[in-house]
Design an enzyme around this catalytic site. Structure first.
Site, PDB file in Angstrom:
ATOM      1  N   ARG A 107      72.287 -22.774 -63.168  1.00  0.00           N
ATOM      2  CA  ARG A 107      73.221 -23.523 -62.115  1.00  0.00           C
ATOM      3  C   ARG A 107      72.927 -24.811 -61.820  1.00  0.00           C
ATOM      4  NH1 ARG A 107      72.508 -26.006 -57.614  1.00  0.00           N
ATOM      5  NH2 ARG A 107      70.699 -24.744 -57.229  1.00  0.00           N
ATOM      6  N   ASP A 108      71.687 -24.800 -61.262  1.00  0.00           N
ATOM      7  CA  ASP A 108      71.132 -26.419 -61.115  1.00  0.00           C
ATOM      8  C   ASP A 108      71.191 -27.245 -62.160  1.00  0.00           C
ATOM      9  OD1 ASP A 108      70.464 -28.574 -59.306  1.00  0.00           O
ATOM     10  OD2 ASP A 108      68.834 -27.493 -58.224  1.00  0.00           O
ATOM     11  N   HIS A 131      61.497 -26.146 -54.110  1.00  0.00           N
ATOM     12  CA  HIS A 131      62.660 -26.469 -55.016  1.00  0.00           C
ATOM     13  C   HIS A 131      62.312 -28.050 -55.353  1.00  0.00           C
ATOM     14  CE1 HIS A 131      66.878 -25.776 -56.766  1.00  0.00           C
ATOM     15  NE2 HIS A 131      66.720 -27.210 -56.289  1.00  0.00           N
ATOM     16  N   HIS A 188      62.975 -31.402 -57.388  1.00  0.00           N
ATOM     17  CA  HIS A 188      63.671 -32.363 -58.534  1.00  0.00           C
ATOM     18  C   HIS A 188      62.450 -33.309 -58.982  1.00  0.00           C
ATOM     19  CE1 HIS A 188      67.658 -30.746 -58.873  1.00  0.00           C
ATOM     20  NE2 HIS A 188      67.221 -30.071 -57.519  1.00  0.00           N
ATOM     21  N   CYS A 237      72.107 -33.226 -59.634  1.00  0.00           N
ATOM     22  CA  CYS A 237      72.908 -32.537 -58.526  1.00  0.00           C
ATOM     23  C   CYS A 237      74.077 -33.665 -58.612  1.00  0.00           C
ATOM     24  CB  CYS A 237      72.123 -32.554 -57.244  1.00  0.00           C
ATOM     25  SG  CYS A 237      73.346 -32.097 -55.841  1.00  0.00           S
ATOM     26  N   ASN A 279      65.311 -30.121 -61.861  1.00  0.00           N
ATOM     27  CA  ASN A 279      64.290 -29.473 -61.357  1.00  0.00           C
ATOM     28  C   ASN A 279      63.159 -29.737 -62.458  1.00  0.00           C
ATOM     29  OD1 ASN A 279      66.643 -27.289 -60.513  1.00  0.00           O
ATOM     30  ND2 ASN A 279      65.244 -27.570 -58.976  1.00  0.00           N
TER      31      ASN A 279
HETATM   32  P1  HMG Z   1      86.707 -27.523 -49.286  1.00  0.00           P
HETATM   33  O1  HMG Z   1      87.395 -28.433 -49.816  1.00  0.00           O
HETATM   34  O2  HMG Z   1      86.132 -27.888 -47.913  1.00  0.00           O
HETATM   35  O3  HMG Z   1      87.268 -26.134 -48.905  1.00  0.00           O
HETATM   36  O4  HMG Z   1      85.572 -27.217 -50.321  1.00  0.00           O
HETATM   37  P2  HMG Z   1      88.697 -25.668 -48.296  1.00  0.00           P
HETATM   38  O5  HMG Z   1      88.306 -24.507 -47.465  1.00  0.00           O
HETATM   39  O6  HMG Z   1      89.203 -26.858 -47.525  1.00  0.00           O
HETATM   40  O7  HMG Z   1      89.716 -25.339 -49.618  1.00  0.00           O
HETATM   41  C1  HMG Z   1      90.031 -26.403 -50.350  1.00  0.00           C
HETATM   42  C2  HMG Z   1      90.436 -25.844 -51.801  1.00  0.00           C
HETATM   43  O8  HMG Z   1      89.181 -25.172 -52.317  1.00  0.00           O
HETATM   44  C3  HMG Z   1      91.152 -24.764 -51.509  1.00  0.00           C
HETATM   45  O9  HMG Z   1      91.950 -24.546 -52.894  1.00  0.00           O
HETATM   46  C4  HMG Z   1      90.552 -23.374 -51.531  1.00  0.00           C
HETATM   47  O10 HMG Z   1      90.951 -22.229 -52.223  1.00  0.00           O
HETATM   48  C5  HMG Z   1      89.375 -23.851 -52.320  1.00  0.00           C
HETATM   49  P3  HMG Z   1      93.482 -25.265 -52.810  1.00  0.00           P
HETATM   50  O11 HMG Z   1      94.398 -24.459 -51.731  1.00  0.00           O
HETATM   51  O12 HMG Z   1      93.552 -26.798 -52.549  1.00  0.00           O
HETATM   52  O13 HMG Z   1      93.949 -24.881 -54.538  1.00  0.00           O
HETATM   53  N1  HMG Z   1      88.105 -23.348 -52.241  1.00  0.00           N
HETATM   54  C6  HMG Z   1      87.388 -22.798 -53.107  1.00  0.00           C
HETATM   55  N2  HMG Z   1      87.604 -22.330 -54.432  1.00  0.00           N
HETATM   56  C7  HMG Z   1      86.484 -21.683 -55.203  1.00  0.00           C
HETATM   57  N3  HMG Z   1      85.568 -21.159 -54.541  1.00  0.00           N
HETATM   58  C8  HMG Z   1      85.319 -21.261 -53.382  1.00  0.00           C
HETATM   59  C9  HMG Z   1      86.189 -22.226 -52.465  1.00  0.00           C
HETATM   60  N4  HMG Z   1      86.271 -22.662 -51.031  1.00  0.00           N
HETATM   61  C10 HMG Z   1      87.320 -23.100 -51.052  1.00  0.00           C
HETATM   62  N5  HMG Z   1      84.183 -20.942 -52.734  1.00  0.00           N
HETATM   63  C11 HMG Z   1      83.413 -26.072 -51.095  1.00  0.00           C
HETATM   64  C12 HMG Z   1      84.350 -26.288 -49.827  1.00  0.00           C
HETATM   65  C13 HMG Z   1      82.286 -25.723 -50.550  1.00  0.00           C
HETATM   66  C14 HMG Z   1      84.267 -24.962 -51.789  1.00  0.00           C
HETATM   67  C15 HMG Z   1      83.461 -27.499 -51.866  1.00  0.00           C
HETATM   68  O14 HMG Z   1      83.027 -28.523 -51.153  1.00  0.00           O
HETATM   69  C16 HMG Z   1      82.686 -27.256 -52.883  1.00  0.00           C
HETATM   70  O15 HMG Z   1      82.811 -26.581 -53.866  1.00  0.00           O
HETATM   71  N6  HMG Z   1      81.538 -28.064 -53.245  1.00  0.00           N
HETATM   72  C17 HMG Z   1      80.655 -27.890 -54.311  1.00  0.00           C
HETATM   73  C18 HMG Z   1      79.093 -27.592 -53.941  1.00  0.00           C
HETATM   74  C19 HMG Z   1      78.314 -27.333 -54.940  1.00  0.00           C
HETATM   75  O16 HMG Z   1      78.335 -26.599 -55.735  1.00  0.00           O
HETATM   76  N7  HMG Z   1      77.075 -28.444 -54.855  1.00  0.00           N
HETATM   77  C20 HMG Z   1      76.141 -28.410 -56.068  1.00  0.00           C
HETATM   78  C21 HMG Z   1      75.266 -27.333 -55.351  1.00  0.00           C
HETATM   79  S1  HMG Z   1      74.156 -27.615 -54.152  1.00  0.00           S
HETATM   80  C22 HMG Z   1      72.633 -28.150 -54.811  1.00  0.00           C
HETATM   81  O17 HMG Z   1      72.874 -28.707 -56.062  1.00  0.00           O
HETATM   82  C23 HMG Z   1      71.543 -28.239 -54.129  1.00  0.00           C
HETATM   83  C24 HMG Z   1      70.309 -27.276 -54.421  1.00  0.00           C
HETATM   84  O18 HMG Z   1      70.029 -26.977 -55.626  1.00  0.00           O
HETATM   85  C25 HMG Z   1      69.212 -27.406 -53.607  1.00  0.00           C
HETATM   86  C26 HMG Z   1      68.635 -28.943 -53.628  1.00  0.00           C
HETATM   87  O19 HMG Z   1      68.318 -29.484 -54.911  1.00  0.00           O
HETATM   88  O20 HMG Z   1      68.460 -29.626 -52.462  1.00  0.00           O
HETATM   89  C27 HMG Z   1      70.842 -25.822 -54.050  1.00  0.00           C
HETATM   90 MG    MG Z   2      68.683 -28.543 -56.822  1.00  0.00          MG
END
Ligand code: HMG
Ligand code: MG
Length: 301
Positions: free
Chosen positions: A12-13, A211, A213, A244, A253
């Site tokens: 994932r990450d 966690h 990085h 990220c 990580n």
């Molecule tokens: P949004 O644009 O605010 O969502 O996205 P919305 O509700 O306004 O909807 C817009 C569109 O997105 C719509 O589609 C929804 O259906 C769709 P349209 O009608 O335009 O075709 N949608 C989705 N599609 C699939 N799955 C969903 C979903 N929700 C809405 N769940 C959202 C909000 C969170 C989905 C968006 O901002 C997003 O996908 N962000 C990506 C977040 C991400 O994956 N980040 C990386 C991981 S976090 C990380 O790495 C940190 C971590 O490792 C810890 C650390 O290191 O600190 C965990």
């Molecule tokens: Mg991370």
């Protein structure tokens, strides 16, 4: 001997930040290799927007394949799989996939929250509360992530008091474990000790994972500081794969094999086979077409 749990992040990450997108088949092969090396917890996907993070598309298809393989005993019956879920829509797809554990993910800084999940911290807490409630009603375990605990790529320093309040909120909402993220790899052991001393006043260490990085090479030192304070759960990524997409310049990580090498040398058990991990990193380097940054895979063990 004291045991440490490794929660494997490469699928994932790691993959979410790779230019090379791996197919469901390639991702499944990685899961099989990690499982055979002894990994018993791995995050293998994200139910997020495929426009935002195309690398995680087909997470549902992958999870179904994995759960089928586990039923047929091609994967260890005690291996636990999880996936990220940011909102209700994500939870619906997660439930459909059959996965038994999900993770909600928020941040301790407003700008990162906006850039990562397109909402404020308080809006994210409302969404997570609903997701956690519904997931638990469906007998799904929920992990929580708090990003930018040690610093934010957009805002710089992050208030420790704010971090502590948020950890408290996540635990009160019903996550069974919270992973404290050094999203951009800025933490140092002093800061880790300060935050953990506060966190451990309100929570048992069994509910806390770290966690790190490894952007600035301090991750291993930060793990050592966490171990000294009784933390026994670490998120790591095979080969140090990843980063990220919403934290520009952040490295992956800390590498699983580098952490496991240190832990074994210190007398901790992990249940992991170091040689198999190194071989898997070498295989993975070929899949993504670049040398991965882990130290151990260069020396061969
Ligand atoms: P949004 O644009 O605010 O969502 O996205 P919305 O509700 O306004 O909807 C817009 C569109 O997105 C719509 O589609 C929804 O259906 C769709 P349209 O009608 O335009 O075709 N949608 C989705 N599609 C699939 N799955 C969903 C979903 N929700 C809405 N769940 C959202 C909000 C969170 C989905 C968006 O901002 C997003 O996908 N962000 C990506 C977040 C991400 O994956 N980040 C990386 C991981 S976090 C990380 O790495 C940190 C971590 O490792 C810890 C650390 O290191 O600190 C965990
Ligand atoms: Mg991370």
């Amino acid at each position: 001997m004291p045991r440490v749990q490794i929660i494997e992040m490469s699928l994932r990450d790691g993959l979410q930040n790779e230019v090379t997108h791996l197919s469901v088949g390639q991702r499944f092969s990685l899961i099989k290799k990690l499982n055979d090396a002894g990994i018993r917890r791995m995050e293998i996907g994200a139910f997020v927007s495929p426009t935002w993070v195309p690398q995680m598309s087909e997470s549902g298809k992958l999870i179904k394949k994995v759960l089928r393989a586990q039923k047929m005993r091609r994967l260890h019956k005690e291996t636990h799989f999880s996936a990220l879920v940011p909102n209700r829509k994500g939870l619906e797809t997660a439930l459909e996939s059959g996965i038994k554990e999900i993770a909600v993910f928020g941040a301790a800084s407003e700008t990162f929250s906006q850039r990562n999940i397109n909402c404020s911290i308080s809006q994210s807490l409302k969404k997570f509360e609903e997701v956690i409630k519904e997931a638990r009603a469906n007998k799904i375990k929920v992990r929580g992530y708090l990003s930018t605990v040690f610093g934010c790529p957009y805002e710089g320093a992050v208030s420790q008091a704010k971090v502590i309040k948020l950890v408290e909120k996540y635990l009160a909402m019903g996550v069974y474990e919270i992973s404290l993220g050094d999203t951009i790899g800025v933490a140092t052991p002093k800061q880790v000790r300060e935050i953990l001393n506060k966190v451990l006043k309100m929570s048992n260490s069994s509910k806390i994972a770290m966690h790190f990085h490894d952007t600035r090479g301090t991750a291993i030192a930060n793990i050592l500081a966490s171990l000294d304070l009784g933390i026994r759960k670490f998120d790591t990524s095979l080969g140090g794969l990843g980063g990220c997409p919403y934290a520009p310049g952040a490295a992956g990580n800390v590498a699983t094999e580098d952490v496991v090498y240190m832990l074994h040398g210190m007398g901790y058990t992990t249940g992991l086979d170091l040689q198999k991990l190194i071989k898997t990193t070498q295989w993975m380097s070929r899949q993504v077409g670049r040398q991965l940054p882990s130290k151990l895979s260069l020396t061969g063990g």
